[in-house]
Design a protein around this motif. Sequence first.
Motif, PDB file in Angstrom:
ATOM      1  N   HIS A  63       1.012  -1.137   0.029  1.00 42.58           N
ATOM      2  CA  HIS A  63      -0.212  -0.008   0.139  1.00 42.58           C
ATOM      3  C   HIS A  63       0.865   1.320  -0.072  1.00 42.58           C
ATOM      4  O   HIS A  63       0.464   2.199  -0.564  1.00 42.58           O
ATOM      5  CB  HIS A  63      -0.719  -0.031   1.180  1.00 42.58           C
ATOM      6  CG  HIS A  63      -1.854  -1.090   1.096  1.00 42.58           C
ATOM      7  ND1 HIS A  63      -2.034  -2.269   1.727  1.00 42.58           N
ATOM      8  CD2 HIS A  63      -3.246  -1.093   0.196  1.00 42.58           C
ATOM      9  CE1 HIS A  63      -3.040  -3.053   1.333  1.00 42.58           C
ATOM     10  NE2 HIS A  63      -3.848  -2.285   0.592  1.00 42.58           N
ATOM     11  N   MET A  64       2.027   1.164   0.543  1.00 40.88           N
ATOM     12  CA  MET A  64       2.927   2.340   0.561  1.00 40.88           C
ATOM     13  C   MET A  64       3.493   2.522  -0.926  1.00 40.88           C
ATOM     14  O   MET A  64       3.646   3.697  -1.473  1.00 40.88           O
ATOM     15  CB  MET A  64       3.918   2.129   1.913  1.00 40.88           C
ATOM     16  CG  MET A  64       4.760   3.488   1.730  1.00 40.88           C
ATOM     17  SD  MET A  64       3.664   4.809   2.354  1.00 40.88           S
ATOM     18  CE  MET A  64       3.561   4.290   4.341  1.00 40.88           C
ATOM     19  N   GLU A  79       1.847   1.801  -3.526  1.00 41.80           N
ATOM     20  CA  GLU A  79       0.656   2.509  -4.158  1.00 41.80           C
ATOM     21  C   GLU A  79       0.723   3.952  -4.143  1.00 41.80           C
ATOM     22  O   GLU A  79       0.427   4.599  -5.133  1.00 41.80           O
ATOM     23  CB  GLU A  79      -0.578   1.838  -3.775  1.00 41.80           C
ATOM     24  CG  GLU A  79      -1.117   0.669  -4.190  1.00 41.80           C
ATOM     25  CD  GLU A  79      -2.637   0.130  -4.020  1.00 41.80           C
ATOM     26  OE1 GLU A  79      -3.230  -0.379  -4.804  1.00 41.80           O
ATOM     27  OE2 GLU A  79      -2.967   0.537  -2.858  1.00 41.80           O
ATOM     28  N   GLU A  80       0.970   4.235  -2.825  1.00 37.70           N
ATOM     29  CA  GLU A  80       0.908   5.871  -2.516  1.00 37.70           C
ATOM     30  C   GLU A  80       1.989   6.505  -3.118  1.00 37.70           C
ATOM     31  O   GLU A  80       1.818   7.787  -3.620  1.00 37.70           O
ATOM     32  CB  GLU A  80       0.875   6.085  -1.055  1.00 37.70           C
ATOM     33  CG  GLU A  80      -0.376   5.775  -0.301  1.00 37.70           C
ATOM     34  CD  GLU A  80      -1.568   6.342  -0.894  1.00 37.70           C
ATOM     35  OE1 GLU A  80      -1.452   7.553  -1.020  1.00 37.70           O
ATOM     36  OE2 GLU A  80      -2.711   5.696  -1.056  1.00 37.70           O
ATOM     37  N   ARG A 119       1.062   6.919  -6.654  1.00 36.22           N
ATOM     38  CA  ARG A 119      -0.208   7.293  -7.156  1.00 36.22           C
ATOM     39  C   ARG A 119      -0.278   8.544  -7.924  1.00 36.22           C
ATOM     40  O   ARG A 119       0.117   9.663  -7.719  1.00 36.22           O
ATOM     41  CB  ARG A 119      -0.974   7.646  -5.673  1.00 36.22           C
ATOM     42  CG  ARG A 119      -2.474   7.416  -5.759  1.00 36.22           C
ATOM     43  CD  ARG A 119      -3.120   7.851  -4.409  1.00 36.22           C
ATOM     44  NE  ARG A 119      -3.663   9.254  -4.635  1.00 36.22           N
ATOM     45  CZ  ARG A 119      -3.757   9.742  -3.292  1.00 36.22           C
ATOM     46  NH1 ARG A 119      -3.406   9.382  -1.989  1.00 36.22           N
ATOM     47  NH2 ARG A 119      -4.043  11.126  -3.309  1.00 36.22           N
ATOM     48  N   ALA A 152      -1.517  12.048  -6.843  1.00 33.43           N
ATOM     49  CA  ALA A 152      -1.104  12.639  -5.692  1.00 33.43           C
ATOM     50  C   ALA A 152      -0.192  13.818  -6.273  1.00 33.43           C
ATOM     51  O   ALA A 152       0.369  13.589  -7.186  1.00 33.43           O
ATOM     52  CB  ALA A 152      -0.361  11.458  -4.817  1.00 33.43           C
ATOM     53  N   HIS A 176       3.709  14.235  -1.851  1.00 34.39           N
ATOM     54  CA  HIS A 176       3.378  13.285  -1.261  1.00 34.39           C
ATOM     55  C   HIS A 176       4.085  11.955  -1.720  1.00 34.39           C
ATOM     56  O   HIS A 176       4.232  11.087  -0.865  1.00 34.39           O
ATOM     57  CB  HIS A 176       1.751  13.121  -1.515  1.00 34.39           C
ATOM     58  CG  HIS A 176       1.146  11.884  -1.233  1.00 34.39           C
ATOM     59  ND1 HIS A 176       0.626  11.872   0.158  1.00 34.39           N
ATOM     60  CD2 HIS A 176       0.735  10.766  -1.696  1.00 34.39           C
ATOM     61  CE1 HIS A 176       0.134  10.508   0.396  1.00 34.39           C
ATOM     62  NE2 HIS A 176       0.231   9.870  -0.900  1.00 34.39           N
ATOM     63  N   ARG A 177       4.246  11.822  -3.187  1.00 38.26           N
ATOM     64  CA  ARG A 177       4.881  10.743  -3.559  1.00 38.26           C
ATOM     65  C   ARG A 177       6.102  10.451  -3.050  1.00 38.26           C
ATOM     66  O   ARG A 177       6.688   9.285  -2.599  1.00 38.26           O
ATOM     67  CB  ARG A 177       4.939  10.544  -5.466  1.00 38.26           C
ATOM     68  CG  ARG A 177       3.735  10.398  -5.922  1.00 38.26           C
ATOM     69  CD  ARG A 177       3.697  10.029  -7.083  1.00 38.26           C
ATOM     70  NE  ARG A 177       3.963  11.186  -7.945  1.00 38.26           N
ATOM     71  CZ  ARG A 177       3.458  12.154  -8.643  1.00 38.26           C
ATOM     72  NH1 ARG A 177       1.918  12.228  -8.481  1.00 38.26           N
ATOM     73  NH2 ARG A 177       3.835  13.340  -9.274  1.00 38.26           N
ATOM     74  N   CYS A 227       5.940   9.176   0.528  1.00 37.44           N
ATOM     75  CA  CYS A 227       5.800   8.032   0.565  1.00 37.44           C
ATOM     76  C   CYS A 227       6.989   7.048   0.214  1.00 37.44           C
ATOM     77  O   CYS A 227       7.092   5.848   0.679  1.00 37.44           O
ATOM     78  CB  CYS A 227       4.402   7.570  -0.222  1.00 37.44           C
ATOM     79  SG  CYS A 227       2.941   8.411   0.551  1.00 37.44           S
TER      80      CYS A 227
END
Length: 202
Positions: free
Chosen positions: A128-129, A131-132, A135, A138, A142-143, A146
Motif C-alpha cells: 500500500h505504501m 501504491e501511494e 499514485r 497525488a 506526497h509521492r 511515501c
Amino acid sequence: MFTALCISTFDHSIRDYHQHNDIHRLIENPYEKNTVEHLLYAKNWIDTVQWHLEDVIRDPNIDPVNALEMKRWIDRSNQERTDLVEYIDSYFLDKYKAVIPVPDASINTESPAWAIDRLSILGLKIWHMREEATRPDATEAHRETCQKKLDILLEQQRDLSTAIEALLEDISRGRKYMKVYKQMKMYNDPSLNPVLYGQKPR
C-alpha cells in the motif's frame, strides 16, 4: 530461505486480493492443503481482508449498525489470524521435533510464526505504501514522502527476514528451542467474558 518463500506467498495473496479488491470475496487458496504455503497464503489473506476492514470502519459517515457488524467481523478475523499463526508454529514444531537442544539453549521472545505474522503485515504495508508512492493523482511531495517511507519498510523487511532466518537456524542447531503457548483470548469466550456470561464487568 524460508522468509523468501513467505514473502513470495504473501505477495501472491495480496496480488490475488487486489484483482477484485472485495472484502466479501472468499479465499481461493491456490496451494495444496497440508503444505506450509497453504497456511501462509491463508494467513496473509486474512490479514489483507482485515487491512481493508480497518479502512472501511474508519469512514466517519459509516452507519453505526454496519460499524458494529464490521467490528464483530474484525473480532472473528483476529481469532482466525491467531489460529493460523498457531498452525504455522505447529509446522515448525513438527519440523524440528528431532532436534535436541544444547544444555544452554535459550528461548526466544516470540515463536517463529509470530515473527512471520509481522512479516505478513509488513508485506501489506509495502504494497500500500508503494501504491501511494506511485499514485498518479497525488502531489509530487506526497509521492516523495511515501517513497521514503517505502524505503524504510523494505529495509525493515530485510532486517526482519534476517532475524527470522537466524532464529530458525538457531532452532535447527539446538541453540534455541520452541515453546508455544496457545493464545488465551478471553473476549470471544462466553465462559470468560463477563458481558457474555451475564455479569457486569469489574
